[in-house]
Motif scaffolding. Structure first.
Motif, PDB file in Angstrom:
ATOM      1  N   GLU A 314       0.827  -1.206   0.000  1.00 44.09           N
ATOM      2  CA  GLU A 314       0.000   0.000   0.000  1.00 44.09           C
ATOM      3  C   GLU A 314       0.859   1.252   0.000  1.00 44.09           C
ATOM      4  N   ARG A 318       0.772   4.107  -2.881  1.00 44.27           N
ATOM      5  CA  ARG A 318       0.518   5.514  -2.608  1.00 44.27           C
ATOM      6  C   ARG A 318       1.611   6.401  -3.193  1.00 44.27           C
ATOM      7  N   THR A 321       1.206   6.593  -6.912  1.00 41.42           N
ATOM      8  CA  THR A 321       0.032   7.419  -7.224  1.00 41.42           C
ATOM      9  C   THR A 321       0.365   8.898  -7.089  1.00 41.42           C
ATOM     10  N   GLU A 322       1.128   9.256  -6.068  1.00 47.07           N
ATOM     11  CA  GLU A 322       1.520  10.655  -5.890  1.00 47.07           C
ATOM     12  C   GLU A 322       2.399  11.131  -7.048  1.00 47.07           C
TER      13      GLU A 322
END
Length: 359
Positions: A314, A318, A321-322
Motif C-alpha cells: 500500500e 501511494r 500514485t503521488e
C-alpha cells in the motif's frame, strides 16, 4: 409563654427547709425549660440538655399528678366554666409530650415516642371534650399505620392506593395546609398578646386570650407531632424486625484463587525457570497471548490488523500514485528534479563518489 423566674432550669433550693414549689410555679418552670430547649443551638444529645429535659419532664409530670388529684377539669363542664388561672394547666400533657420528643436514648426511641404520642393524644382528647376548636382526633396506632406485616416480620405499606385512598390523601394534604395557616396566624396573634402579658399590664381577658391562643397553637403542633410519630414508629418497628430476623444473604459461589506464574519470553526461559521454581507454573509470552485471546480480554481484541507485506504494498502504491498525480499536474519542480537526475546519471558512472570501496 411561661412567667420569668430567677432559677432558669427549675431546680429547687438545696436547703432542706425550702418550701416546695407550688403547682403554678412547676408549670411555669417546666414550660420555660421547654421553650429554652426548643430554641437552643446546642445539640439535643448533649448531657446538659438531656439533664434539663429530664428535670422539666419530672416537674411537669408532678404537676399533672397534682392536677388530677385536684380534679380541675371535668368532661361535664364547658370551656367558659374553666377559670383563667386554671386554663393554662390544659397545656400540661402537650408540654410533657414536647419534652419527651426532645429525649434521646439508644435503644429506647420506640418507647419514648410511644409515650410522647400518649401525652399528645391525651391533650387533644381533653381539648376535644371542651370544644376548643373543631378538629379530628387521630386514630389509634394500629389505625394510623395501615400497614401489613410481611412474612419476615417487617411492616410493608400497601401499594397502588385505591380511589378512596387518593381522596383521603388529598384531604390530609388540605388539612395540613389549613393547620399550617392556622399555626402561623396563631403565632402572629400570640406575639402581640405576649408583650402585654410579659409587661404585667394585661387584664383577665387578655390573659385568658393568651392561654387560649397557646392551647389552640398546641393543638396544631400536637396533630403534626402525632402524624410524625406514627411514621417514625413504622420505621423503628422495621428496624427492630430486621435486628430480630436479619435477611438471609444468598450463598455466593467461591471463586478459585488465581495461581501465580512467571512470564517468560520463550519456551527456553520457561524450562529454565521451571527447573528453579517448580512450584510456580510458567508460560511464554505466546502462551499468555493465546490464553487471553481465547478469553477475548486483549485490549486490541476485535480490531483487524494488517499484514506487513500488505502495508509495504500500500505504501508503494501511494508513492506511485503521488508521482503520477504530480506528473499529470506538470509540477515544474518535480520535472526539473527528474531532468537533472537523468543528466547526472549520463555523465557519472554508477558508484561514483563511493570512496569506501576505493573504486
Amino acid at each position: 409563654m411561661a412567667e420569668l423566674v430567677n432559677n432558669e432550669d427549675g431546680r429547687q433550693p438545696s436547703n432542706s427547709g425550702a418550701e416546695p414549689l407550688r403547682l403554678s410555679e412547676m408549670l411555669d418552670r417546666g414550660w420555660k425549660i421547654y421553650e429554652e430547649v426548643d430554641s437552643t443551638n446546642e445539640p439535643l444529645g448533649s448531657n446538659e440538655i438531656q439533664v434539663r429535659v429530664s428535670r422539666g419532664i419530672q416537674m411537669l409530670e408532678e404537676a399533672s399528678r397534682m392536677v388530677a388529684q385536684l380534679e380541675l377539669f371535668s368532661r361535664n363542664e364547658e370551656l367558659e366554666e374553666i377559670s383563667t388561672a386554671d386554663l393554662k394547666f390544659l397545656l400540661l400533657p402537650a408540654l410533657i409530650g414536647g419534652l419527651k420528643m426532645k429525649q434521646s436514648g439508644h435503644g429506647r426511641r420506640l418507647e419514648t415516642v410511644r409515650a410522647a404520642r400518649g401525652y399528645f393524644v391525651d391533650f387533644l382528647q381533653r381539648c376535644k371534650d371542651y370544644n376548643v376548636i373543631d378538629f379530628q382526633l387521630p386514630g389509634s396506632t394500629a389505625e394510623s399505620t395501615s400497614d401489613e406485616a410481611s412474612p419476615n416480620g417487617q411492616l410493608q405499606s400497601r401499594s397502588s392506593p385505591c380511589p378512596s385512598g387518593l381522596v383521603a390523601m388529598a384531604a390530609q394534604r388540605q388539612a395540613k395546609i389549613e393547620r399550617y395557616r392556622q399555626k402561623k396566624e396563631l403565632e402572629s396573634r400570640l406575639s402581640d398578646v405576649r408583650r402585654a402579658v410579659e409587661s404585667g399590664q394585661a387584664d383577665d381577658d387578655i390573659t385568658r386570650d393568651f392561654y387560649l391562643l397557646n392551647v389552640r397553637r398546641w393543638i396544631t403542633v400536637s396533630l403534626e407531632e402525632v402524624e410524625s410519630i406514627d411514621q417514625e414508629m413504622v420505621i423503628l418497628r422495621n428496624m427492630d424486625a430486621v435486628r430480630e430476623h436479619p435477611p438471609k444473604v444468598p450463598n455466593q459461589a467461591v471463586r478459585q484463587p488465581i495461581k501465580p506464574f512467571i512470564l517468560t519470553k520463550d519456551a527456553v526461559q520457561a524450562q529454565v525457570f521451571g527447573v528453579g521454581y517448580p512450584s510456580l507454573p510458567t508460560m511464554t509470552v505466546d502462551d499468555w497471548y493465546e490464553q487471553h485471546r481465547k478469553h477475548g480480554v486483549l485490549p486490541d481484541q476485535g480490531i483487524p490488523r494488517k499484514v506487513a507485506g500488505e502495508e509495504d504494498t500500500e505504501a508503494q502504491e501511494r508513492e506511485e500514485t503521488e508521482k503520477e498525480e504530480k506528473a499529470e499536474k506538470d509540477d515544474e519542480e518535480a520535472l526539473l528534479k527528474a531532468r537533472n537526475w537523468d543528466d547526472w546519471k549520463d555523465t557519472h558512472r554508477r558508484g561514483y563518489g563511493n570512496r569506501q570501496n576505493m573504486g
